[in-house]
Scaffold this active site. Structure first.
Site, short mmCIF file in Angstrom:
data_model
loop_
_atom_site.label_atom_id
_atom_site.label_comp_id
_atom_site.label_asym_id
_atom_site.label_seq_id
_atom_site.Cartn_x
_atom_site.Cartn_y
_atom_site.Cartn_z
N ARG A 37 0.82 -1.21 0.00
CA ARG A 37 0.00 0.00 0.00
C ARG A 37 0.85 1.27 0.00
O ARG A 37 0.41 2.31 -0.49
CB ARG A 37 -0.94 0.00 1.22
N LYS A 202 -16.73 -17.14 2.84
CA LYS A 202 -18.17 -17.22 2.99
C LYS A 202 -18.96 -16.70 1.79
O LYS A 202 -18.63 -15.67 1.22
CB LYS A 202 -18.59 -16.41 4.21
N GLY A 360 -8.63 -8.34 0.01
CA GLY A 360 -7.42 -8.26 0.83
C GLY A 360 -6.67 -9.57 0.90
O GLY A 360 -5.46 -9.62 0.67
N GLY A 384 -12.82 -4.23 0.95
CA GLY A 384 -14.22 -3.86 1.12
C GLY A 384 -14.69 -2.83 0.10
O GLY A 384 -15.80 -2.92 -0.42
P1 ADP Z 1 -10.79 -11.77 0.32
O1 ADP Z 1 -10.22 -11.05 1.52
O2 ADP Z 1 -9.80 -11.87 -0.81
O3 ADP Z 1 -12.12 -11.19 -0.10
P2 ADP Z 1 -12.00 -13.82 1.95
O4 ADP Z 1 -11.75 -12.97 3.16
O5 ADP Z 1 -13.38 -13.98 1.48
O6 ADP Z 1 -11.08 -13.29 0.73
O7 ADP Z 1 -11.46 -15.30 2.21
C1 ADP Z 1 -10.14 -15.62 2.51
C2 ADP Z 1 -10.06 -16.86 3.36
O8 ADP Z 1 -10.85 -17.92 2.84
C3 ADP Z 1 -8.66 -17.38 3.46
O9 ADP Z 1 -8.15 -17.14 4.74
C4 ADP Z 1 -8.80 -18.88 3.18
O10 ADP Z 1 -8.10 -19.70 4.09
C5 ADP Z 1 -10.30 -19.10 3.33
N1 ADP Z 1 -10.76 -20.29 2.59
C6 ADP Z 1 -10.63 -20.57 1.28
N2 ADP Z 1 -11.11 -21.79 0.99
C7 ADP Z 1 -11.56 -22.31 2.16
C8 ADP Z 1 -12.16 -23.56 2.51
N3 ADP Z 1 -12.38 -24.52 1.61
N4 ADP Z 1 -12.52 -23.74 3.80
C9 ADP Z 1 -12.27 -22.79 4.73
N5 ADP Z 1 -11.72 -21.59 4.44
C10 ADP Z 1 -11.37 -21.36 3.19
#
Ligand code: ADP
Ligand code: MG
Length: 404
Positions: A37, A202, A360, A384
């Site tokens: 950043r 999620k 992120g 976000g």
């Molecule tokens: P971003 O910040 O890029 O939007 P998220 O916060 O939605 O991404 O998700 C990131 C997390 O999702 C990571 O820490 C990863 O470990 C978790 N993740 C990915 N696949 C799985 C899975 N099959 N089961 C549990 N957690 C998962």
């Protein structure tokens, strides 16, 4: 309407310009561990320096409780910034007090100073508009103009993002204008075929994005923790994998809508299933419709997309003209379950058109896996903020700069 540019602020030589950056970087023992950043902020800082402005940088760092807290001091960030700029950077020991005042007063043309963490002051994030405005007025005393470049905070109505931009002549910096341009291309004018890859933990975090993008994309690839809610919605058992029961109906709705619109929702055909949630857990590759048939039975946890799925996703990504990817395909933090994320990231580097990494953890994942930002069309600095933009929401920190 477009964002106001720095040019709209007129002659800046000798003027004090408050620059709102997002320098919220991870620190360990007082040392910056990922300076992404800070680097992303350099073009606008350099542009202001070259114009002879007196640059007063403000940012937040972490979540201090509206009061000074040394562990969230911006001093180590200013130190790293100074190294990257190859120039001295003055650091104030407060945000709007005597320290800030004398630091700003001592600035020469083309000089750079960093004020202390904005969130050491309760007014920055107050829910009360009057409190935010009062704090913004104190900041405004240090500037003749304001440039907003902290893309990661434009979805927040906070004093330095929103009220300050109303109090002073204000414009968008190049990071905000680049981010906005890329996200606008993804929502309004993508070249086709357009593929969106979603993963992460999620479904409920990403519902708004799915709803807004579904009518705009050609295909939607689903990995990560959310894939199990999709598999379950199709009637398959998912063992002890991440599952959001309360989203099953919504997900069925998306599957039906996609079919009506002729959008292809591509779900995994194989999954890496572990016996427990741990880096060294025993694991097996199983068909996506037979997750409970492995050694772990119904207690198996799906932690990554399987190799067959990874190869298919990679092929679909690399043959698209526009790709937006948000959310790791698996628990990439454990090397044994990083294969899917690595395959998608590698394919994204080969997209002939625009390949974008948003989110992120996704940006952290590609860096942790050894990719560099330059290998992608764009790596968004705002988790976000990018998601809210892609949900079609109005972002106060952009509207105040003329975006409509
Ligand atoms: P971003 O910040 O890029 O939007 P998220 O916060 O939605 O991404 O998700 C990131 C997390 O999702 C990571 O820490 C990863 O470990 C978790 N993740 C990915 N696949 C799985 C899975 N099959 N089961 C549990 N957690 C998962
Ligand atoms: Mg995240």
């Amino acid at each position: 309407m477009a964002l106001r540019t720095i040019e709209s602020l007129g002659e800046l030589a000798g003027k004090r310009v408050i620059l709102r950056c997002d320098l919220n970087v991870p620190l360990k023992d007082g040392v910056v561990t990922d300076d992404g950043r800070i680097r992303a902020s350099l073009p606008t800082i350099n542009a202001l320096v070259h114009r002879g402005a007196r640059v007063v940088i403000v940012s937040h760092l972490g979540r201090p409780d509206g009061a000074p807290d040394p562990q969230y001091s911006l001093a180590p960030v200013a130190q790293r910034l100074s190294e990257l700029l190859g120039a001295a950077v003055a650091v104030a020991d407060d945000t709007v007090g005597d320290g800030a005042e004398s630091t700003v007063a001592a600035l020469e043309n083309g000089g750079v100073a960093v004020l202390e963490n904005l969130r050491f002051n309760p007014g920055e994030t107050s829910k009360d508009a009057d409190e935010r405005r009062a704090f913004a007025e104190r900041l405004a005393r240090f500037g003749d103009a304001m440039v907003s470049d902290g893309f990661g905070v434009v979805h927040r109505k906070q004093a330095s993002v929103y009220e300050l931009a109303q109090l002073l002549p204000s414009a968008a910096g190049s990071l905000i204008s680049t981010e906005t341009d890329v996200l606008d291309r993804l929502t309004e004018r993508p070249e086709r075929p357009y593929t969106v890859v979603l993963g992460g933990s999620k479904v409920s975090d990403k519902l708004g994005v799915i709803a807004h993008l579904l009518p705009r994309v050609d295909r939607l690839l689903i990995g990560g923790g959310m894939l199990f809610t999709f598999l379950k919605a199709q009637g398959h058992e998912v063992g002890a994998s991440l599952l959001e029961e309360d989203q099953l109906d919504t997900v069925r709705g998306y599957l039906a809508e996609a079919q009506e619109r002729g959008v292809e929702i591509v779900l995994p055909t194989d999954v890496v299933v572990a016996e427990r949630f741990a880096a060294d857990a025993d694991h097996a590759v199983l068909a996506a419709d037979a997750i409970e048939t492995g050694p772990a039975g119904a207690s198996g946890i799906g932690l990554d997309i399987g190799p067959e799925t990874a190869a298919r996703f990679a092929e679909l990504v690399a043959s698209s003209a526009t790709v937006f990817w948000n959310g790791p395909m698996g628990v990439f933090e454990f090397p044994a379950f990083a294969g899917g994320t690595r395959a998608v990231a590698e394919a994204l580097t080969r997209v002939p058109g625009l390949g974008v990494v948003g989110g992120g953890d996704s940006a952290a994942a590609v860096r942790a896996l050894g990719f560099t930002d330059a290998q992608f069309g764009h790596v968004s600095t705002g988790g976000g903020a990018s998601l809210e933009f892609l949900e079609g929401k109005k972002l106060p920190g952009l509207e105040v700069l003329g975006w409509a």
